[in-house]
Write a protein that holds these residues in place. Structure first.
Motif, PDB file in Angstrom:
ATOM      1  N   VAL A   1       0.531  -1.017  -0.201  1.00  0.00           N
ATOM      2  CA  VAL A   1       0.034   0.202  -0.424  1.00  0.00           C
ATOM      3  C   VAL A   1       0.245   1.282  -0.397  1.00  0.00           C
ATOM      4  N   CYS A   2       1.704   1.598   0.872  1.00  0.00           N
ATOM      5  CA  CYS A   2       2.784   2.930   0.958  1.00  0.00           C
ATOM      6  C   CYS A   2       3.379   2.912  -0.207  1.00  0.00           C
ATOM      7  N   PHE A   3       4.084   1.518  -0.844  1.00  0.00           N
ATOM      8  CA  PHE A   3       5.209   1.250  -2.295  1.00  0.00           C
ATOM      9  C   PHE A   3       4.417   1.631  -3.373  1.00  0.00           C
ATOM     10  N   PHE A   4       3.402   0.854  -3.186  1.00  0.00           N
ATOM     11  CA  PHE A   4       2.567   1.626  -4.720  1.00  0.00           C
ATOM     12  C   PHE A   4       2.153   3.088  -4.180  1.00  0.00           C
ATOM     13  N   GLY A   5       1.986   3.415  -3.133  1.00  0.00           N
ATOM     14  CA  GLY A   5       1.015   4.662  -3.101  1.00  0.00           C
ATOM     15  C   GLY A   5       2.419   5.783  -3.422  1.00  0.00           C
ATOM     16  N   LEU A   6       3.583   5.869  -3.442  1.00  0.00           N
ATOM     17  CA  LEU A   6       4.474   6.629  -3.765  1.00  0.00           C
ATOM     18  C   LEU A   6       4.803   6.178  -5.083  1.00  0.00           C
ATOM     19  N   SER A   7       4.585   4.721  -5.107  1.00  0.00           N
ATOM     20  CA  SER A   7       5.139   4.868  -7.113  1.00  0.00           C
ATOM     21  C   SER A   7       3.821   5.726  -7.976  1.00  0.00           C
ATOM     22  N   PHE A   8       2.428   5.258  -7.166  1.00  0.00           N
ATOM     23  CA  PHE A   8       1.324   6.273  -7.833  1.00  0.00           C
ATOM     24  C   PHE A   8       1.693   8.113  -8.303  1.00  0.00           C
ATOM     25  N   TRP A   9       2.339   7.980  -7.166  1.00  0.00           N
ATOM     26  CA  TRP A   9       2.409   9.926  -6.971  1.00  0.00           C
ATOM     27  C   TRP A   9       3.560  10.122  -7.550  1.00  0.00           C
ATOM     28  N   LEU A  10       4.711   8.963  -8.178  1.00  0.00           N
ATOM     29  CA  LEU A  10       5.818   9.523  -9.094  1.00  0.00           C
ATOM     30  C   LEU A  10       5.674   9.148 -10.193  1.00  0.00           C
ATOM     31  N   SER A  11       4.798   8.625 -10.469  1.00  0.00           N
ATOM     32  CA  SER A  11       4.036   8.223 -11.465  1.00  0.00           C
ATOM     33  C   SER A  11       2.789   9.167 -12.399  1.00  0.00           C
TER      34      SER A  11
ATOM     35  N   CYS B   1       4.002   1.910 -19.238  1.00  0.00           N
ATOM     36  CA  CYS B   1       2.810   1.125 -19.759  1.00  0.00           C
ATOM     37  C   CYS B   1       1.649   2.030 -20.048  1.00  0.00           C
ATOM     38  N   SER B   2       1.591   2.611 -18.694  1.00  0.00           N
ATOM     39  CA  SER B   2       0.943   3.621 -18.426  1.00  0.00           C
ATOM     40  C   SER B   2       0.628   4.963 -20.280  1.00  0.00           C
ATOM     41  N   GLU B   3       1.398   5.310 -20.854  1.00  0.00           N
ATOM     42  CA  GLU B   3       1.630   6.432 -21.808  1.00  0.00           C
ATOM     43  C   GLU B   3       1.498   5.201 -22.461  1.00  0.00           C
ATOM     44  N   TYR B   4       2.109   4.322 -22.920  1.00  0.00           N
ATOM     45  CA  TYR B   4       1.434   2.954 -24.292  1.00  0.00           C
ATOM     46  C   TYR B   4       0.049   2.858 -23.945  1.00  0.00           C
ATOM     47  N   PHE B   5      -0.345   2.404 -23.499  1.00  0.00           N
ATOM     48  CA  PHE B   5      -2.168   1.819 -23.043  1.00  0.00           C
ATOM     49  C   PHE B   5      -3.219   3.061 -23.172  1.00  0.00           C
ATOM     50  N   SER B   6      -2.394   4.539 -22.969  1.00  0.00           N
ATOM     51  CA  SER B   6      -3.322   5.513 -23.097  1.00  0.00           C
ATOM     52  C   SER B   6      -3.130   5.745 -24.750  1.00  0.00           C
ATOM     53  N   ARG B   7      -2.236   5.903 -25.617  1.00  0.00           N
ATOM     54  CA  ARG B   7      -2.298   5.823 -27.006  1.00  0.00           C
ATOM     55  C   ARG B   7      -2.490   4.867 -27.523  1.00  0.00           C
ATOM     56  N   ILE B   8      -2.563   3.690 -27.112  1.00  0.00           N
ATOM     57  CA  ILE B   8      -3.662   2.547 -28.398  1.00  0.00           C
ATOM     58  C   ILE B   8      -5.436   2.867 -27.883  1.00  0.00           C
ATOM     59  N   ILE B   9      -5.881   3.702 -26.713  1.00  0.00           N
ATOM     60  CA  ILE B   9      -6.922   3.251 -26.193  1.00  0.00           C
ATOM     61  C   ILE B   9      -7.222   5.365 -25.910  1.00  0.00           C
ATOM     62  N   PRO B  10      -6.945   6.295 -26.318  1.00  0.00           N
ATOM     63  CA  PRO B  10      -6.876   7.821 -26.505  1.00  0.00           C
ATOM     64  C   PRO B  10      -7.845   7.805 -25.017  1.00  0.00           C
ATOM     65  N   LYS B  11     -10.006   6.879 -25.708  1.00  0.00           N
ATOM     66  CA  LYS B  11     -10.583   7.632 -25.041  1.00  0.00           C
ATOM     67  C   LYS B  11     -10.175   7.486 -23.243  1.00  0.00           C
ATOM     68  N   VAL B  12      -8.759   6.378 -22.494  1.00  0.00           N
ATOM     69  CA  VAL B  12      -8.721   6.565 -21.436  1.00  0.00           C
ATOM     70  C   VAL B  12      -7.742   6.986 -21.346  1.00  0.00           C
ATOM     71  N   SER B  13      -7.444   8.453 -20.661  1.00  0.00           N
ATOM     72  CA  SER B  13      -6.623   9.073 -19.642  1.00  0.00           C
ATOM     73  C   SER B  13      -5.217   8.115 -19.656  1.00  0.00           C
ATOM     74  N   TYR B  14      -4.167   8.831 -19.486  1.00  0.00           N
ATOM     75  CA  TYR B  14      -2.983   8.616 -19.132  1.00  0.00           C
ATOM     76  C   TYR B  14      -2.964   8.529 -17.845  1.00  0.00           C
ATOM     77  N   LYS B  15      -3.944   9.075 -16.895  1.00  0.00           N
ATOM     78  CA  LYS B  15      -3.695   9.102 -15.154  1.00  0.00           C
ATOM     79  C   LYS B  15      -4.587   7.755 -14.748  1.00  0.00           C
ATOM     80  N   VAL B  16      -5.804   7.636 -15.534  1.00  0.00           N
ATOM     81  CA  VAL B  16      -6.968   6.205 -15.195  1.00  0.00           C
ATOM     82  C   VAL B  16      -6.222   5.004 -15.441  1.00  0.00           C
ATOM     83  N   TRP B  17      -4.647   5.239 -16.569  1.00  0.00           N
ATOM     84  CA  TRP B  17      -3.915   3.629 -16.832  1.00  0.00           C
ATOM     85  C   TRP B  17      -3.410   4.001 -15.712  1.00  0.00           C
ATOM     86  N   VAL B  18      -3.013   4.777 -14.732  1.00  0.00           N
ATOM     87  CA  VAL B  18      -1.386   4.767 -13.810  1.00  0.00           C
ATOM     88  C   VAL B  18      -2.432   4.344 -12.487  1.00  0.00           C
TER      89      VAL B  18
END
Length: 445
Positions: free
Chosen positions: A129-139, A304-321
């Motif tokens: 929870v802590c590790f991915f919380g920090l990863s989420f913030w940085l990403s 990964c988030s940048e790639y998926f937001s490119r192939i499915i542009p209707k879903v934003s980068y932040k949603v993919w993160v």
């Protein structure tokens, strides 16, 4: 503006280094040093070829092709879509990210917990929870990765490793011993196989998109300039990796005479830092592993988030993160042992195809970029790499054991070469036959 200052190029390079340098990169070199002993330089040369050379080539060819999917499209579009998806999913939320997070818990937190607690699920859950919380913030802000990684996290990782290495010089561990097993028989090949297991070539196929994104944020918009600076960043990151791998492998080689053989590189480093710095050494090592895993996970989440937001542009980068972070946290709680059971056969199937694609892209002009060369070599590689991975999960395929290099884990190499030659021969014959045909407009004269 399509020029990057030396300072900013260095910061981008350090960011790329930190994304490559996970816990696995800390573990493998000490074991190589421990087992190779006096053959260290020979083994290390093979290791550097696959753990540094291949990733740098991957960054370069992806940059020149303007993305992994464009590169894989040289085989065909369906393959490009499936292969790219498999790469991003395996190195991302399904395997790569959860494995790094679980490994950081095992090396950074578990050693400090009471034995009665470490077996339970709650400590790992709270940590993730802590590790991915920090990863989420940085990403969430990839354009700030240069400052956060290049100026803060990467220097911290390098300082911690230098502290350990300098400590070993001040208080020498011992001399190098005789090489063991395959490190005595074929040290260069064995070193290559060890570097192959870092899986950095697959990660490099992903990270190119992050470097390009960061460079664009700094005003580099010209495609040629983007490609040039991405390659330069890869070369500098590779140089830093080489220096770190040399230090870590020397630590392992010197530690062997003092502590004997250990099961893995984490144990080797634990014994070294405990000897050099007592209990403070475990804190240093825990911070090193934790930061290394964090930077790798952030790099993977971002790419990964940048790639998926490119192939499915209707879903934003932040949603993919958000999606990738939550799914990675879920899989991380399965536990490191279970993740490794899944990851080894999956990556064994994909990794050879990635290597072949990288090498073909690098030698593209030598065979005139014939599509048949890509198609034949990839087909032959895929058949044998997938068969080998099925072998690893218990579906025994008897003929594989009689194949050249099967015992070394490189059963796909000869088929890949055969496929390349067949593809080249087919293309040449087709080209000659086509040139002998009378053009249609000749009949209309």
């Amino acid at each position: 503006m399509n020029k990057l200052s030396r300072k900013n190029l260095l910061l981008v390079s350090l960011m790329l280094f930190s994304m490559f340098f996970g816990a696995g990169n800390l573990i493998f070199p000490p074991v190589l040093g421990q087992m190779s002993g006096t053959n260290l330089l020979l083994s290390l040369s093979g290791f550097l070829a696959s753990a540094v050379g291949l990733p740098i080539l991957a960054v370069a060819v992806v940059a020149k092709a303007d993305g992994l999917q464009n590169l894989a499209s040289r085989i065909n579009k369906p393959f490009a879509l499936i292969f790219t998806l498999l790469i991003y999913l395996s190195i991302g939320p399904f395997l790569g990210i959860p494995r790094a997070a679980s490994l950081s818990f095992e090396t950074s937190i578990a050693p400090f917990l009471p034995t009665s607690v470490t077996g339970g699920a709650l400590p790992l859950f709270l940590y993730t929870v802590c590790f991915f919380g920090l990863s989420f913030w940085l990403s969430m802000n990839p354009n700030k990765l240069v400052d956060r990684f290049g100026k803060i996290l990467t220097p911290a990782i390098l300082i911690l490793i230098f502290i350990i290495f300098i400590g070993s010089l001040v208080n020498p561990l011992g001399s190098f011993s005789a090489p063991i097993g395959d490190y005595a028989s074929f040290p260069v090949l064995k070193g290559f196989l060890d570097g192959y297991m870092t899986m950095d070539a697959i990660a490099a196929l992903n990270f190119g998109i992050v470097v390009a994104l960061v460079l664009k944020k700094q005003g580099i918009t010209d495609k040629k300039a983007l490609s040039t600076y991405t390659i330069k960043a890869g070369l500098i990151a590779g140089l830093v990796l080489t220096v770190i791998y040399l230090m870590l492998s020397c630590l392992g080689a010197a530690a062997q005479t003092k502590f004997g053989n250990t099961t893995n590189g984490a144990q080797t480093l634990t014994k070294v830092v405990s000897y050099l710095f007592n209990t403070n050494g475990l804190i240093i090592l825990g911070l090193t592993f934790g930061l290394a895993c964090l930077t790798t996970c952030v790099g993977l989440i971002t790419s990964c988030s940048e790639y998926f937001s490119r192939i499915i542009p209707k879903v934003s980068y932040k949603v993919w993160v958000t999606t990738i972070t939550l799914s990675s946290m879920l899989f991380a709680n399965v536990g490191l042992t279970n993740i490794l059971k899944i990851s080894v056969p999956v990556l064994s199937a994909i990794y050879p195809m990635a290597i072949v694609l990288i090498i073909l892209a690098f030698t593209h002009n030598l065979f005139k970029g014939y599509n048949s060369v890509y198609s034949f070599s990839m087909l032959f590689t895929a058949v044998f790499s997938i068969s080998d991975s099925l072998n690893q999960v218990g579906l025994k395929i008897s003929f594989l054991s009689s194949m050249p290099l099967a015992k070394q884990g490189l059963v796909w190499v000869i088929p890949a070469l055969v496929g390349t030659l067949l593809g080249l021969l087919y293309s040449i014959i087709k080209e000659v036959s086509f040139s002998k045909e009378t053009p249609l407009n000749e009949y209309n004269k």
